[in-house]
Design a protein around this motif. Structure first.
Motif, PDB file in Angstrom:
ATOM      1  N   ALA A   1       0.759  -1.072   0.105  1.00  0.00           N
ATOM      2  CA  ALA A   1      -0.027  -0.011  -0.087  1.00  0.00           C
ATOM      3  C   ALA A   1       0.888   1.317   0.093  1.00  0.00           C
ATOM      4  O   ALA A   1       0.599   2.182  -0.758  1.00  0.00           O
ATOM      5  N   GLN A   2       1.907   1.310   0.593  1.00  0.00           N
ATOM      6  CA  GLN A   2       2.914   2.412   0.820  1.00  0.00           C
ATOM      7  C   GLN A   2       3.701   2.450  -0.483  1.00  0.00           C
ATOM      8  O   GLN A   2       3.694   3.650  -1.012  1.00  0.00           O
ATOM      9  N   ALA A   3       3.923   1.386  -1.351  1.00  0.00           N
ATOM     10  CA  ALA A   3       4.606   1.679  -2.490  1.00  0.00           C
ATOM     11  C   ALA A   3       3.640   2.097  -3.616  1.00  0.00           C
ATOM     12  O   ALA A   3       4.079   2.920  -4.413  1.00  0.00           O
ATOM     13  N   ILE A   4       2.555   1.617  -3.572  1.00  0.00           N
ATOM     14  CA  ILE A   4       1.309   2.086  -4.751  1.00  0.00           C
ATOM     15  C   ILE A   4       1.318   3.685  -4.338  1.00  0.00           C
ATOM     16  O   ILE A   4       1.022   4.248  -5.261  1.00  0.00           O
ATOM     17  N   ALA A   5       1.286   3.877  -2.940  1.00  0.00           N
ATOM     18  CA  ALA A   5       0.921   5.319  -2.777  1.00  0.00           C
ATOM     19  C   ALA A   5       2.275   6.306  -3.435  1.00  0.00           C
ATOM     20  O   ALA A   5       1.902   7.548  -3.667  1.00  0.00           O
ATOM     21  N   GLU A   6       3.417   5.791  -3.219  1.00  0.00           N
ATOM     22  CA  GLU A   6       4.562   6.459  -3.898  1.00  0.00           C
ATOM     23  C   GLU A   6       4.367   7.067  -5.445  1.00  0.00           C
ATOM     24  O   GLU A   6       4.596   8.083  -5.953  1.00  0.00           O
ATOM     25  N   PHE A   7       3.526   6.159  -6.001  1.00  0.00           N
ATOM     26  CA  PHE A   7       3.168   6.283  -7.469  1.00  0.00           C
ATOM     27  C   PHE A   7       1.954   7.049  -7.598  1.00  0.00           C
ATOM     28  O   PHE A   7       1.741   8.263  -8.314  1.00  0.00           O
ATOM     29  N   ALA A   8       0.877   6.652  -6.590  1.00  0.00           N
ATOM     30  CA  ALA A   8      -0.283   7.418  -6.606  1.00  0.00           C
ATOM     31  C   ALA A   8      -0.231   9.192  -6.423  1.00  0.00           C
ATOM     32  O   ALA A   8      -1.055   9.895  -6.760  1.00  0.00           O
ATOM     33  N   ARG A   9       0.813   9.413  -5.472  1.00  0.00           N
ATOM     34  CA  ARG A   9       0.770  10.827  -5.025  1.00  0.00           C
ATOM     35  C   ARG A   9       1.382  11.765  -6.457  1.00  0.00           C
ATOM     36  O   ARG A   9       0.794  12.945  -6.131  1.00  0.00           O
ATOM     37  N   HIS A  10       1.606  11.282  -7.348  1.00  0.00           N
ATOM     38  CA  HIS A  10       1.874  12.312  -8.457  1.00  0.00           C
ATOM     39  C   HIS A  10       0.334  12.718  -9.227  1.00  0.00           C
ATOM     40  O   HIS A  10       0.568  13.538  -9.783  1.00  0.00           O
ATOM     41  N   ASN A  11      -0.459  11.684  -8.912  1.00  0.00           N
ATOM     42  CA  ASN A  11      -1.844  12.118  -9.582  1.00  0.00           C
ATOM     43  C   ASN A  11      -2.594  12.749  -8.783  1.00  0.00           C
ATOM     44  O   ASN A  11      -2.812  12.354  -7.587  1.00  0.00           O
ATOM     45  N   PRO A  12      -3.282  14.109  -9.107  1.00  0.00           N
ATOM     46  CA  PRO A  12      -3.896  14.718  -8.092  1.00  0.00           C
ATOM     47  C   PRO A  12      -5.172  14.214  -7.672  1.00  0.00           C
ATOM     48  O   PRO A  12      -5.898  14.423  -6.627  1.00  0.00           O
ATOM     49  N   GLN A  13      -5.666  13.073  -8.453  1.00  0.00           N
ATOM     50  CA  GLN A  13      -6.932  12.306  -7.986  1.00  0.00           C
ATOM     51  C   GLN A  13      -6.517  11.098  -6.842  1.00  0.00           C
ATOM     52  O   GLN A  13      -7.575  10.510  -6.386  1.00  0.00           O
ATOM     53  N   GLY A  14      -5.304  11.288  -6.742  1.00  0.00           N
ATOM     54  CA  GLY A  14      -4.727  10.255  -5.813  1.00  0.00           C
ATOM     55  C   GLY A  14      -4.878   8.796  -5.856  1.00  0.00           C
ATOM     56  O   GLY A  14      -5.104   7.937  -5.065  1.00  0.00           O
ATOM     57  N   ARG A  15      -4.696   8.326  -7.268  1.00  0.00           N
ATOM     58  CA  ARG A  15      -4.852   6.717  -7.691  1.00  0.00           C
ATOM     59  C   ARG A  15      -3.953   6.757  -9.063  1.00  0.00           C
ATOM     60  O   ARG A  15      -3.435   7.460  -9.693  1.00  0.00           O
ATOM     61  N   LEU A  16      -4.200   5.317  -9.080  1.00  0.00           N
ATOM     62  CA  LEU A  16      -3.314   5.085 -10.232  1.00  0.00           C
ATOM     63  C   LEU A  16      -4.267   5.073 -11.533  1.00  0.00           C
ATOM     64  O   LEU A  16      -5.487   4.763 -11.370  1.00  0.00           O
TER      65      LEU A  16
END
Length: 253
Positions: A205-220
């Motif tokens: 979950a933390q690793a996914i969040a590292e990528f999702a943080r680039h997206n203003p929608q907060g997701r992949l």
């Protein structure tokens, strides 16, 4: 949104999985005959067996003679109206550790693979009443990310190619565009998530969040969202859209 013309033939490179497979499925549902091309026969055959594509062709996009032969075989079955140049790969490293071989690998697949595919289909496509070329680039082709300088450089090159080629072909019926996904829920990103977990000890979950943080929608982003954008660009109603690099990234760019 007007749809595809009657039964066009679409060739999707890197079509065995991820974004490419989603695009192949979407084009097929819209009425296209779809050939998926890639390096791994098993994935391609599975795409055909499950109805995501009609035909499969095996070639490495970085191997121009092999790619030319595979595309010629596909075009002999039915002339190619749509090219989705999707095949790509990513490697990360600090710039100081990114040697010439890494840059060549990223350019050979992510950029020259697009060049080779376009050069193979374009002569026949220009004589057709309709043609669409869509390169799957990346937000890395519109901005920079740390530790992927070689990948980012290759994707920037793809965007530059699209913009220039669109001008050359503006008087024809062929449009040339790029879609630029942000971090997308694919096997490629899953591999990067595994790497982060192994190197840092973070949870999934933390690793996914590292990528999702680039997206203003907060997701992949999902592959289906990218595929839907590609389908629109391939439709007859998008005939005035050319030379564009469209971000599918939740507002990141």
């Amino acid at each position: 949104m007007s749809g595809l013309p009657h039964s066009p033939h679409a060739l999707v490179t890197g079509g065995g999985r991820g974004i490419g497979r989603a695009i192949a499925s979407e084009l097929g549902r819209a009425g296209a005959t779809v050939t998926v091309l890639g390096r791994h026969r098993g994935m391609l055959d599975d795409a055909v067996a499950t109805g995501a594509a009609h035909f499969a062709a095996v070639a490495d996009v970085a191997d121009q003679p092999a790619l030319d032969a595979a595309i010629a075989e596909a075009a002999a079955r039915q002339p190619i109206d749509i090219l989705i140049a999707n095949a790509g790969t990513a490697e990360s490293a600090p710039f100081a550790k990114s040697d010439a071989a890494l840059f060549r690998r990223m350019m050979d697949v992510n950029f020259m693979g697009v060049v080779h595919a376009i050069q193979a289909v374009l002569p026949g496509m220009k004589g057709r009443p309709y043609g669409r070329i869509v390169a799957v680039a990346s937000t890395a082709g519109l901005k920079g990310y740390a530790y992927v300088s070689a990948y980012s450089a290759a994707k920037h090159a793809v965007v530059g190619l699209v913009r220039s080629l669109a001008l050359e072909l503006a008087a024809t019926r062929v449009t040339v565009n790029a879609v630029c996904p942000g971090f997308t829920d694919t096997e490629l990103v899953a591999g990067s998530i595994d790497t982060i977990m192994a190197k840092t000890g973070r949870s999934r979950a933390q690793a996914i969040a590292e990528f999702a943080r680039h997206n203003p929608q907060g997701r992949l982003v999902t592959p289906a969202e990218v595929a839907d954008t590609v389908l629109w660009l391939c439709g007859e109603g998008a005939s005035a859209i050319t030379g564009q690099a469209i971000a599918v990234a939740g507002g990141e760019v």
